[in-house]
Design an enzyme around this catalytic site. Structure first.
Site, PDB file in Angstrom:
ATOM      1  CD  GLU A 177      -2.853   1.306   2.329  1.00 57.10           C
ATOM      2  OE1 GLU A 177      -3.740   2.169   2.307  1.00 57.10           O
ATOM      3  OE2 GLU A 177      -2.680   0.531   3.283  1.00 57.10           O
ATOM      4  CE  LYS A 214      -6.442  -0.013   1.291  1.00 56.28           C
ATOM      5  NZ  LYS A 214      -6.890  -0.418   2.636  1.00 56.28           N
TER       6      LYS A 214
END
Length: 298
Positions: A177, A214
């Site tokens: 992420e 992500k």
């Protein structure tokens, strides 16, 4: 070893990932939005107890299930607790059909070169072994990009993949992420750099291994389309990043191949004061909206 039923679900299932992993720094704000102010607790233990009550209410709601929610990301504190008298990760998978993930980062370092890399993660191997024992499928680690700085973004991606390879060595699937702050003026340029560095590192992932990515919803629609088609990427998921649920859903619905992994946008409108009927109805509406945005682009 990767759970093949869960891997199949994460690869091709329809739905989204519920991010239920607020930790120490973000918990007070999450509780405040839920209607519980800091004056109502005096210790971290009390704060985490209240947060767990909120998460339990979400997870055990009849609105929350594997028909629309593919997976849920847990904070370590939550993994160590129970839902409905059962270990949290086992309850998610066995009772709800929801794949359990674990947040493993310990927060962000001070900004340098326009980014915030992750703080060191002491005892990571032991945590990953514990995650396997709890039935966790994968992990999530977050860092933040604050400007289109080539050196900084290269450092963030390098660190993300270093941690990812450590996670893979335990038979877990990592979610990388590297969040791009949605308010920065050079967001599109930062996303160009990020895509370039992610692609270079993904091309070097050994055959047979997979990661998930992500990312902030991109400035240019379908900017990350190539990642959704990359042979080493199990799934590309989007974070809401400060957008309202309506804004995030509208943007996500345009991006082919991405699904949601929302936190604040999922719990938007939920309140400790609501009756169970009101709470479940509000959550059901949020889940349906996010599900629709996740499956709409074909």
């Amino acid at each position: 070893m990767v759970n093949h039923a869960q891997a199949d679900r994460m690869t091709s299932g329809k739905g989204f990932i519920a991010a239920l992993d607020q930790s120490g720094g973000s918990t007070p704000k999450a509780l405040s939005l839920y209607g519980i102010e800091p004056s109502e607790y005096s210790t971290d233990a009390e704060m985490f107890d209240l947060m767990h009550q909120m998460r339990t209410r979400i997870v055990m709601s009849p609105a929350f299930g594997g028909d629309r929610v593919l997976a849920a990301i847990l904070f370590e504190e939550t993994m160590n607790r129970e839902f409905g008298g059962k270990p949290a990760a086992h309850y998610l998978w066995n009772d709800k059909g929801v794949v359990p993930f674990l947040k493993i980062d310990k927060g962000l370092a001070y900004a340098a070169d326009g980014v915030q890399v992750m703080k060191p993660i002491p005892g990571l191997d032991a945590l990953l072994e514990k995650a396997v024992q709890h039935g966790i499928f994968g992990t999530k680690a977050r860092s933040v990009i604050g400007e289109a700085n080539a050196a900084g973004i290269a450092a963030i991606v390098e660190q993300q993949f270093e941690i990812a390879h450590q996670v893979l060595s335990h038979g877990l699937i990592p979610i990388l992420e590297p969040e791009v702050t949605i308010t920065i003026p050079d967001k599109a340029a930062a996303e160009d750099l990020l895509l370039e560095h992610l692609t270079t590192h993904l091309d070097a992932v050994p055959e047979g291994q997979h990661v998930m990515v992500k990312l902030s919803l991109p400035t240019v629609t379908n900017h990350y389309r190539s990642l959704t088609e990359h042979p080493r990427v199990m799934r590309v998921v989007a974070l809401s990043g400060g957008y309202t649920r309506a804004e995030a859903d509208a943007l996500l619905a345009q991006d082919v191949g991405e699904i949601a992994s929302f936190s604040r946008a999922l719990s938007e409108g939920l309140s400790v004061q609501q009756s169970d009927q009101e709470f479940n109805a509000t959550l059901d509406e949020a889940i349906q909206d996010i599900y629709d945005a996740s499956v709409s682009p074909e």
